[in-house]
Design an enzyme around this catalytic site. Structure first.
Site, PDB file in Angstrom:
ATOM      1  N   ASP A 149      43.824 -22.842 -89.634  1.00 39.99           N
ATOM      2  CA  ASP A 149      43.433 -21.485 -89.992  1.00 39.99           C
ATOM      3  C   ASP A 149      42.838 -20.850 -88.739  1.00 39.99           C
ATOM      4  OD1 ASP A 149      42.504 -19.282 -91.672  1.00 39.99           O
ATOM      5  OD2 ASP A 149      42.558 -20.740 -93.305  1.00 39.99           O
ATOM      6  N   ASP A 174      43.872 -15.389 -90.505  1.00 33.76           N
ATOM      7  CA  ASP A 174      43.012 -14.865 -91.566  1.00 33.76           C
ATOM      8  C   ASP A 174      42.825 -13.348 -91.490  1.00 33.76           C
ATOM      9  OD1 ASP A 174      40.894 -15.624 -93.643  1.00 33.76           O
ATOM     10  OD2 ASP A 174      39.657 -14.516 -92.216  1.00 33.76           O
ATOM     11  N   GLU A 207      47.788 -13.757 -93.261  1.00 35.66           N
ATOM     12  CA  GLU A 207      47.180 -13.309 -94.512  1.00 35.66           C
ATOM     13  C   GLU A 207      47.116 -11.795 -94.472  1.00 35.66           C
ATOM     14  OE1 GLU A 207      43.273 -13.903 -97.350  1.00 35.66           O
ATOM     15  OE2 GLU A 207      42.993 -13.366 -95.271  1.00 35.66           O
ATOM     16  N   HIS A 234      42.716 -20.345-102.027  1.00 39.73           N
ATOM     17  CA  HIS A 234      41.292 -20.613-102.220  1.00 39.73           C
ATOM     18  C   HIS A 234      40.475 -19.366-102.569  1.00 39.73           C
ATOM     19  CE1 HIS A 234      41.832 -19.087 -98.242  1.00 39.73           C
ATOM     20  NE2 HIS A 234      40.531 -18.918 -98.112  1.00 39.73           N
ATOM     21  N   ASP A 235      41.122 -18.219-102.669  1.00 39.69           N
ATOM     22  CA  ASP A 235      40.416 -16.979-102.998  1.00 39.69           C
ATOM     23  C   ASP A 235      40.749 -16.457-104.393  1.00 39.69           C
ATOM     24  OD1 ASP A 235      39.277 -16.806-100.420  1.00 39.69           O
ATOM     25  OD2 ASP A 235      41.080 -15.824 -99.637  1.00 39.69           O
TER      26      ASP A 235
HETATM   27  C1  GLC Z   1      40.142 -14.453 -95.989  1.00 39.11           C
HETATM   28  C2  GLC Z   1      39.876 -15.837 -96.511  1.00 39.11           C
HETATM   29  C3  GLC Z   1      38.628 -15.808 -97.346  1.00 39.11           C
HETATM   30  C4  GLC Z   1      37.474 -15.368 -96.481  1.00 39.11           C
HETATM   31  C5  GLC Z   1      37.797 -14.033 -95.804  1.00 39.11           C
HETATM   32  C6  GLC Z   1      36.849 -13.773 -94.698  1.00 39.11           C
HETATM   33  O1  GLC Z   1      40.444 -13.562 -96.996  1.00 39.11           O
HETATM   34  O2  GLC Z   1      40.977 -16.302 -97.222  1.00 39.11           O
HETATM   35  O3  GLC Z   1      38.332 -17.045 -97.922  1.00 39.11           O
HETATM   36  O4  GLC Z   1      36.319 -15.231 -97.244  1.00 39.11           O
HETATM   37  O5  GLC Z   1      39.072 -14.022 -95.224  1.00 39.11           O
HETATM   38  O6  GLC Z   1      37.116 -14.641 -93.627  1.00 39.11           O
END
Ligand code: GLC
Length: 523
Positions: A89, A191, A254, A316-317
């Protein structure tokens, strides 16, 4: 297939209640057995864990909770030995407020690194410079007493946003990518990409005219001046060029964006992100055959020529798929994920049917839960369920796992499901196996089939003369399909795992929540 591991929750090898790299290394044979191609690890870097590793204090090391850099090298070696890939990541948008760069930046307005972050004078009334809100609740601006300016944090107050308009920041972050690529890492999941650049004039975000009380707090404003800003594509191209200078590496982004804004991230010349994550199934409000078909068709139609699709059910979100659709339909969703055109990503435990766990507010740890417990992400991050032993084999007996296990782990776990010829795990493994060995299901074309009953979604995957029909019944009751023009075939896999037989497509009965993969006979 890409398999996402949330390292805190996969396997705790040293009895501190938190998963670690040696734990992951000890389970690689399971992942091989399942049929995984690549593993994506959520962040493993040093961090005060305000956002569980998405708040980084050193981009080129490993948090002692997870192990050492040596452990990472060992893991990488073992991964490659098994012909798997390892994706890390990469969190470019923000650091931890405890990162030495931010410590420097906040020390004085004159500091050389001040401009590495996004600072702004207060509004005339002393309040925040504009109306931008944090995705975790409250204002996106935090006042710094010492230097009397606000800093921007799109996420938690402990996650100040880096200033990607500063060339030194870019170079430093590109060096971070090189550091890991040089070590042999196979790529990155990048991310929060959609917010990497912000409006240079810091204009107020418009209020969402459709927002009403009860809707998620983070949709009250439209993020027009924070998301997908001009200049992004040049940065993406630079990231891609860097990645391409190594052989066989991947960039996964993402990007929570509507299709028309997502697709440009493949790049006009397919020279940006290899796989901009396709979150259509994650954000879809209703889970019905007609909506699923619409979503798939719209995504397929919007893909630029030559771009390779991808599909995701959870991460995970977001709430786990088995919680959103229930145990029965979880089987269908695996068949869908693994028979559509494009790279599938599986969130750890999805292959078992793991669900969101119930958690009282006091034990929630997610920073998002502080102001909005209803949006806590802890329930989707519970420990992996390996076996029936205490703590489900996640950590040694007597150790307290960082998040609790659900009561159903006695049935829903790797050891039990591996032995059960009808389990979801068995189904998932067989689907992966079938997909890998069948050209039509990997690179074949996708064509939806018309004239099927409501509640069913049927599509054809074809590679030259090889034709596979996927028939999914989401309706919760038996359905009869009459597809005589398809001729004859053979059911090679049912979600019930109880039939493999010749079939005349003139009359195909699907039981409630049943899906079939059917190899069609040559016409
Ligand atoms: C992304 C991650 C999440 C995190 C956010 C801030 O959305 O998937 O878990 O809290 O970024 O880094």
């Amino acid at each position: 297939m890409i398999y996402q591991i949330y390292p805190r929750s996969f396997l705790d090898s040293n009895g501190d209640g938190v998963g670690d790299l040696p734990g992951i290394a000890s389970k690689l044979d399971y992942l091989r057995w399942l049929g995984v191609d690549a593993i994506w690890l959520s962040p493993i870097y040093p961090s005060p864990m305000a956002d569980f590793g998405y708040d980084i204090t050193n981009y080129t090391d490993v948090h002692p909770l997870f192990g050492t850099l040596q452990d990472l090298d060992t893991l990488l070696h073992k991964v490659h030995q098994r012909d798997l890939k390892l994706i890390l990541d990469f969190v470019p948008n923000h650091t931890s407020d405890e990162h030495p760069w931010f410590q420097q930046a906040r020390s004085s307005r004159m500091n050389e690194q001040r401009d590495w972050y996004i600072w702004h004078d207060p509004a005339p009334d002393g309040g925040p410079p504009n109306n931008w809100t944090s995705r975790f609740g409250g204002s996106a601006w935090q006042f710094d007493e010492q230097t009397e300016q606000y800093y921007l944090h799109v996420y938690d107050v402990k996650q100040p946003d880096l200033n990607w308009r500063n060339p030194q920041v870019r170079q430093t972050m590109f060096d971070v990518m090189r550091f890991w690529l040089d070590r042999g890492v196979d790529g990155f999941r990048v991310d929060a990409l959609e917010v990497l650049l912000k409006d240079e004039q810091f204009r107020d975000n418009p209020v969402n005219p459709l927002w009403k009380p009860g809707d998620p707090f983070y949709t009250r404003l439209l993020e027009d001046y924070v998301v997908d800003q001009p200049g992004m594509h040049a940065i993406m191209q630079e990231m891609r060029t860097l990645t391409e200078s190594y052989s066989q590496r991947v960039l996964i982004g993402e990007l929570y964006l509507p299709l028309e804004r997502l697709m440009p991230y493949y790049g006009e010349q397919l020279d940006e992100i290899h796989l901009p994550f396709n979150f259509q199934f994650v954000t879809m409000p209703t889970w019905e055959a007609s909506t699923i078909r619409q979503v798939v068709d719209a995504y397929e139609a919007a893909l630029p020529e030559g771009a390779w699709p991808n599909w995701v059910l959870g991460n995970h979100d977001r709430s786990r798929i088995a919680t959103r659709v229930g145990h029965e339909q979880a089987r269908l969703t695996q068949m869908l994920l693994l028979t559509l055109r494009g790279t599938p990503t599986c969130y750890y435990g999805e292959e078992l049917g793991m669900q969101d766990i119930a958690l009282p507010r006091e034990v929630m740890q997610d920073p998002l839960a502080r102001e909005h417990p209803e949006y806590s992400r802890d329930p989707v991050r519970s420990p992996m369920q390996w076996d029936r032993s205490p703590n489900a084999g996640f950590c040694p007996p007597g150790t307290e796992p960082w998040l609790p296990l659900p009561a159903d782990y006695q049935q829903i776990n790797v050891a039990v499901e591996r032995e059960d010829p009808h389990s979801l795990l068995t189904l998932t493994r067989r689907l992966i196996e079938l997909r890998r060995s069948t050209l039509a299901l990997t690179t074949g074309s996708y064509c939806p089939i018309e004239g099927v009953p409501d509640g069913c979604f049927v599509y054809l995957r074809q590679a030259s003369s090889q034709r596979y029909l996927v028939a999914l019944n989401f309706s919760g009751q038996e359905q009869t399909l009459k597809l005589s023009e398809m001729g004859h075939g053979r059911i090679v896999l049912s979600t019930y795992l109880d039939r493999e037989e010749p079939i005349d497509l003139a009359l195909l009965r699907l039981r409630s929540d049943e899906g079939n993969v059917i190899e069609l006979a040559n016409l």
